[in-house]
Design a protein around this motif. Structure first.
Motif, PDB file in Angstrom:
ATOM      1  N   ILE A   1      27.980  36.707  42.096  1.00  0.00           N
ATOM      2  CA  ILE A   1      28.354  35.923  40.855  1.00  0.00           C
ATOM      3  C   ILE A   1      26.874  35.766  40.177  1.00  0.00           C
ATOM      4  O   ILE A   1      26.670  34.822  40.353  1.00  0.00           O
TER       5      ILE A   1
ATOM      6  N   LYS B   1      28.918  38.198  34.057  1.00  0.00           N
ATOM      7  CA  LYS B   1      30.021  37.884  32.844  1.00  0.00           C
ATOM      8  C   LYS B   1      29.436  38.878  31.737  1.00  0.00           C
ATOM      9  O   LYS B   1      30.467  38.905  30.413  1.00  0.00           O
TER      10      LYS B   1
ATOM     11  N   VAL C   1      34.042  36.576  35.978  1.00  0.00           N
ATOM     12  CA  VAL C   1      35.307  35.952  37.275  1.00  0.00           C
ATOM     13  C   VAL C   1      35.500  34.970  36.783  1.00  0.00           C
ATOM     14  O   VAL C   1      35.391  33.213  36.017  1.00  0.00           O
TER      15      VAL C   1
ATOM     16  N   LEU D   1      27.879  40.960  40.061  1.00  0.00           N
ATOM     17  CA  LEU D   1      29.127  40.380  38.852  1.00  0.00           C
ATOM     18  C   LEU D   1      29.206  39.512  37.957  1.00  0.00           C
ATOM     19  O   LEU D   1      28.203  38.280  37.627  1.00  0.00           O
TER      20      LEU D   1
ATOM     21  N   THR E   1      38.513  39.157  37.717  1.00  0.00           N
ATOM     22  CA  THR E   1      37.095  38.999  37.327  1.00  0.00           C
ATOM     23  C   THR E   1      38.044  39.958  35.616  1.00  0.00           C
ATOM     24  O   THR E   1      39.570  40.029  35.525  1.00  0.00           O
TER      25      THR E   1
END
Length: 420
Positions: A20, A47, A185, A45, A199
């Motif tokens: 993340i 954002k 997330v 992942l 997500t």
């Protein structure tokens, strides 16, 4: 929050891992995992729409060699290893960088004992080529700097961290890892031996999580059930740049001797990889965790900071410094005056508006800033709770550290990384 608690059963063959955060620490961690364990199914992942959108590219672009850090600390060890790995990575991938060296300047005799202590620290940490400079020797290297003595740190340099991040991204994709942007997330739940990750781009399943979320790391850790008293408090660092016709005042990097009564390093001069000279930063509370402008406000972030008792204890511990930083943020003349300690010829009109960065300062409830890298563990997850400067420089070495925590053998990207 000890790393011993973070050690886990080695990942099974073919396990799925979600990292993340796609800042430099997240990208480097995924890269080191992919190199050490090609069988793993790795997804990073992020954002934001682009990797390395926050601390990784909103900084002074310096390669830190480990002069300031306590000998034997994780920070010292990872800084020294990290700069050598990062330099080799840049050579391998054609990323712009320059090992130009820096000088740490004592402006008066009262700073001499602290400067000698820094020299001893750097020597204990394994830095190569450190040199004590007289005032005359300092002027040969930085003719416009004012000081009674200095320490030359030849291993330090400057780098294009955006180029580093893009090179890491390219390598990861070539190794088959998935990097998903726009995938903030929203929720985490542990079910049947795996994580269900909600997500902004759909739900995912991962057997193991590595939290490298930077400015949001404490929130992600709590979302995953980690018990930590640390809170990320965002501090904005504001910079000026020298007018192009005055950039010749600074040849390389000019830094102050840190004041032990001050919680931050202090203003300094950095010749950037694009030739600009950056001056600063100060340090003021940001009203948004990703707020790079004074007018950027997020009510939730403000409430999160102001309801945390550690922030008020920090202010009570450093009232003079807090007030001084706020005044300097509002006053260009005061900012210029602080810079003139190192560069007396500087004029206020030499300064043009520069950029800013927000640092994730992990703070304990008693108001102390966490000084070293810190990890915490929950079932099936490892959280990077604190990754202070020099995290960008040390990101590849931090990746090795995390790989070891997960029971995998670190894989060097190139044998030259450890000797560069």
């Amino acid at each position: 929050m000890t790393t011993s608690a973070a050690r886990t059963t080695p990942l099974r063959p073919g396990a799925s891992v979600a990292v993340i955060g796609a800042g430099l620490v997240g990208l480097a961690t995924a890269l080191k995992l992919a190199r050490a364990r090609p069988d793993l199914r790795i997804a990073v992942l992020e954002k934001e729409p682009r990797v390395a959108s926050h601390q990784s590219t909103h900084n002074s672009g310096v390669l830190h060699a480990g002069l300031y850090y306590t000998p034997g600390s994780r920070k010292a060890r990872l800084a020294v290893d990290g700069i050598r790995q990062m330099t080799a990575f840049c050579r391998e991938h054609g990323v712009r960088h320059q090992i130009c060296g820096k000088v740490v300047v004592a402006v008066d005799d009262a700073e001499i004992p602290r400067l000698r202590a820094l020299l001893d620290r750097g020597t204990a940490n394994g830095l190569r080529g450190l040199r004590w400079l007289s005032a005359a020797e300092l002027r040969e290297i930085e003719p416009h700097a004012a000081g009674v003595a200095a320490v030359r740190v030849p291993e330090e340099g400057i780098v294009d961290y955006r180029g580093v991040a893009d090179a890491m991204l390219g390598e990861l994709q070539a190794l088959g890892a998935e990097v998903v942007t726009g995938a903030g997330v929203r929720a985490l739940a542990r079910r049947e031996g795996a994580w269900q990750v909600e997500t902004a781009r759909g739900d995912r399943r991962a057997e193991f999580l590595v939290n490298c979320a930077g400015l949001q790391s404490d929130r992600v850790a709590r979302m995953a059930g980690a018990r930590t008293d640390a809170r990320v408090v965002p501090f904005r660092g504001e910079y000026f740049v020298l007018r192009p016709e005055r950039a010749s005042l600074v040849k390389h990097l000019i830094y102050p001797v840190p004041d032990p009564s001050f919680p931050f390093l202090g203003v300094h001069f950095t010749r950037m990889i694009d030739g600009r000279v950056e001056c600063g930063p100060n340090a003021v509370l940001a009203l948004a965790r990703e707020g790079y402008r004074k007018r950027d406000v997020r009510v939730g972030d403000v409430a999160d900071a102001l309801t945390f008792p550690g922030l008020w204890r920090f202010v009570a511990r450093y009232p003079r410094v807090t007030w001084s930083e706020l005044r300097r943020s509002a006053s260009k003349p005061l900012f210029a005056a602080s810079l003139r300690r190192l560069l007396p010829e500087l004029r206020e009109d030499d300064l043009l508006p520069g950029g800013s960065g927000v640092r994730a300062m992990a703070m304990s409830r008693d108001g102390a800033l966490l000084q070293d890298f810190e990890f915490a563990a929950t079932e099936g997850a490892l959280h990077v709770i604190n990754a202070p400067s020099p995290a960008a420089t040390a990101s590849l070495a931090i990746g090795d550290e995390i790989v070891r925590e997960l029971g995998c053998a670190p894989a060097a990207l190139h044998t030259t990384q450890m000797t560069g």
